[in-house]
Design a protein around this motif. Structure first.
Motif, PDB file in Angstrom:
ATOM      1  N   LEU A 237       0.830  -1.195   0.000  1.00 16.23           N
ATOM      2  CA  LEU A 237       0.000   0.000   0.000  1.00 16.23           C
ATOM      3  C   LEU A 237       0.871   1.254   0.000  1.00 16.23           C
ATOM      4  CD1 LEU A 237      -2.900   1.148   0.141  1.00 16.23           C
ATOM      5  CD2 LEU A 237      -2.688   1.113   2.649  1.00 16.23           C
ATOM      6  N   TYR A 238       0.595   2.152  -0.942  1.00 18.50           N
ATOM      7  CA  TYR A 238       1.318   3.417  -1.069  1.00 18.50           C
ATOM      8  C   TYR A 238       0.326   4.561  -0.868  1.00 18.50           C
ATOM      9  CZ  TYR A 238       5.186   0.752  -3.080  1.00 18.50           C
ATOM     10  OH  TYR A 238       6.225  -0.143  -3.272  1.00 18.50           O
ATOM     11  N   ALA A 239       0.823   5.662  -0.321  1.00 16.97           N
ATOM     12  CA  ALA A 239       0.017   6.876  -0.173  1.00 16.97           C
ATOM     13  C   ALA A 239       0.850   8.022  -0.724  1.00 16.97           C
ATOM     14  CB  ALA A 239      -0.345   7.118   1.289  1.00 16.97           C
ATOM     15  N   VAL A 240       0.344   8.673  -1.760  1.00 20.79           N
ATOM     16  CA  VAL A 240       1.147   9.629  -2.508  1.00 20.79           C
ATOM     17  C   VAL A 240       0.399  10.964  -2.595  1.00 20.79           C
ATOM     18  CG1 VAL A 240       2.552   9.915  -4.587  1.00 20.79           C
ATOM     19  CG2 VAL A 240       1.839   7.615  -3.892  1.00 20.79           C
ATOM     20  N   GLY A 241       1.124  12.073  -2.400  1.00 19.42           N
ATOM     21  CA  GLY A 241       0.515  13.391  -2.478  1.00 19.42           C
ATOM     22  C   GLY A 241      -0.001  13.861  -1.135  1.00 19.42           C
ATOM     23  N   ASP A 242      -0.975  14.763  -1.166  1.00 26.51           N
ATOM     24  CA  ASP A 242      -1.488  15.380   0.053  1.00 26.51           C
ATOM     25  C   ASP A 242      -1.827  14.369   1.140  1.00 26.51           C
ATOM     26  OD1 ASP A 242      -1.360  17.784  -1.287  1.00 26.51           O
ATOM     27  OD2 ASP A 242      -3.456  18.337  -0.937  1.00 26.51           O
TER      28      ASP A 242
END
Length: 481
Positions: free
Chosen positions: A312-317
């Protein structure tokens, strides 16, 4: 264009939730590496930046700043004394917001081979995502290698009495409004607050800013907010500091809005904009199905992978590292490279601080331009932040009005520059410029900070004469004494 793709494949190498600039860039990188990629979007492809933030706001600001610059040029100033053509400015904004249609950006995503699902994407388990379309159809997708959450952030309204009934503006309404309010209250002195105050004051509104703290742009060097406040005040805006709203009311749907203040006073206007912060768009994402808290920011490592996860990746704001479109796109390039390397079994360069798989600039070299008049631009650490981080530093200041190029750019030029020098390493930790036309100076500062260019080497970067960039030479001379 069809509402959803044919549901012929439910397994992809990568599933991206959110098709703003960040999600688009993750998809572009994974598709360039040959990984099959699905992209899910519940609103418009292109996201907040394209329709309610960067593009419309800067389209609104450009005529305002261009007129201000022209008014400071001898021989030209008299020609631009009249008011702005409001209809033309708003039409210009509409063009840059693509009239709130996403056909072009959807076509681009399809052109790189990404599969688009229009609907709400939610995690349902490890590498599992469901998509509920606007018609109620549900698709179940599996990601072989990674799910990238790129859902961004939303404006936060304060929990004050009367706010829902008052129908206040957030950044979305402020950048998409079709008419100029006669009076506008702006609550908040950050980037959105000062940019929108600049726009609507110039278009004819009487703007009052209500600031809880001591001044504007609190995340930047203090002189940045001071110079922007001086200009807004001269333009006719009223700035009240050290005051907070305690309640809001609008008695009639089309009537004025009244704000109750903590000093016992009141303020009335036709519209009120709350520019008081952002929250992650993770409330309805199914985070609880993978052991995470709904509504939370997602903590990630420098490859933008959620800590404790392998997929799981979380990218940006949404990861709260740097809430800026260009920084989110940078993270997307890093995350796309990391996803690809892990999918292909290639070694990651995580040990390389400035390598292909580490978003180090999020910590050391975040650039930002505030497109007010004057512009304010910064990269890296402020003096205060550098000192609080334990660095032995020196701030070097210079009056931008003393540079030959500044005087040629505008009569009665006002501005200031600061570089924060790490005295132990003799490199720059941060740079701030404030003044007309300085936004384009920022990338040189970003290169110096990100590249950790030694002061001695910067002496050999000769600025052209007579340009505003000659301030670099003056800063170095001041540092050497």
């Amino acid at each position: 264009m069809t509402e959803v793709v044919e549901n012929t494949e439910t397994e992809y190498d990568v599933v991206v939730i959110g098709a703003g600039p960040v999600g688009e860039n993750v998809a572009e990188r994974t598709r360039a590496a040959g990984l099959s990629t699905a992209v899910i979007e519940s609103e418009l492809i292109g996201g907040e930046c394209s329709y309610w933030a960067c593009m419309p706001s800067k389209a609104l600001l450009r005529p305002v700043v261009a007129r201000a610059d022209a008014r400071r040029v001898p021989g030209l100033s008299a020609a631009v004394e009249g008011p702005l053509d409001t209809d033309a400015v708003l039409a210009h904004r509409d063009t840059y917001a693509s009239h709130w249609k996403d056909d072009g950006q959807a076509g681009w995503l399809e052109g790189i081979g990404a599969h688009i699902y229009r609907g709400v994407g939610r995690l349902t388990g490890t590498r599992q995502v469901s998509v509920t379309t606007r018609e109620g159809t549900e698709h179940r997708l599996t990601a072989r290698h990674a799910v990238a959450v790129c859902t961004g952030s939303r404006a936060v309204l304060p929990d004050l009495p009367g706010v829902p009934e008052a129908r206040p503006w957030t950044s979305r309404e402020a950048t998409s409004a079709k008419e100029v309010p006669r009076r506008l209250i702006v609550v908040g002195g950050g980037v959105v607050g000062v940019e929108m105050a600049t726009v609507w004051q110039a278009l004819g509104a009487q703007v009052t800013m209500l600031i809880r703290g001591k001044g504007l742009l609190p995340a930047m060097e203090p002189f940045a907010g001071e110079l922007v406040a001086d200009a807004l005040t001269e333009a006719g805006a009223v700035i009240r500091t050290g005051v907070s709203a305690t309640a809001v009311r609008r008695a009639a749907p089309d009537g004025p809005v009244t704000v109750e203040l903590d000093d016992g006073g009141q303020q009335e206007a036709d519209e009120i904009l709350f520019a008081t912060g952002r929250a992650p768009r993770t409330d309805d994402l199914g985070l609880d199905t993978v052991g995470l808290r709904p509504g939370s920011w997602l903590d990630v490592d420098d490859s933008c992978r959620v800590r404790g996860s392998t997929w799981l990746y979380a990218v940006g704001d949404v990861n709260h590292r740097a809430l800026l479109t260009h920084q989110g796109k940078y993270q997307a390039r890093i995350a796309g490279a990391a996803i690809t390397a892990r999918a292909q079994g290639a070694p990651l360069l995580e040990s390389d601080r400035w390598g292909a798989h580490a978003a180090t600039a999020d910590h050391a070299a975040v650039p930002q331009v505030v497109f007010t008049d004057p512009e304010a631009a910064s990269v890296g650490l402020t003096l205060r932040a550098a000192e609080e981080a334990g660095h032995r530093v020196r701030a070097v200041d210079y009056d931008l009005a003393s540079v030959a190029g500044s005087g040629l750019y505008a009569q009665d030029y006002r501005g200031r520059a600061r570089m924060v020098v790490d005295l132990d390493r003799e490199i720059l930790l941060g740079v701030t410029f404030v003044g007309p036309g300085i936004g384009e100076l920022l990338h040189s500062a970003t290169i110096a900070v990100a590249g950790e260019v030694p002061i001695d080497r910067l002496w050999h970067a000769v600025p052209a004469y007579p340009t505003i960039s000659e301030v670099w030479l003056r800063l170095l001379e001041t540092y050497r004494g």
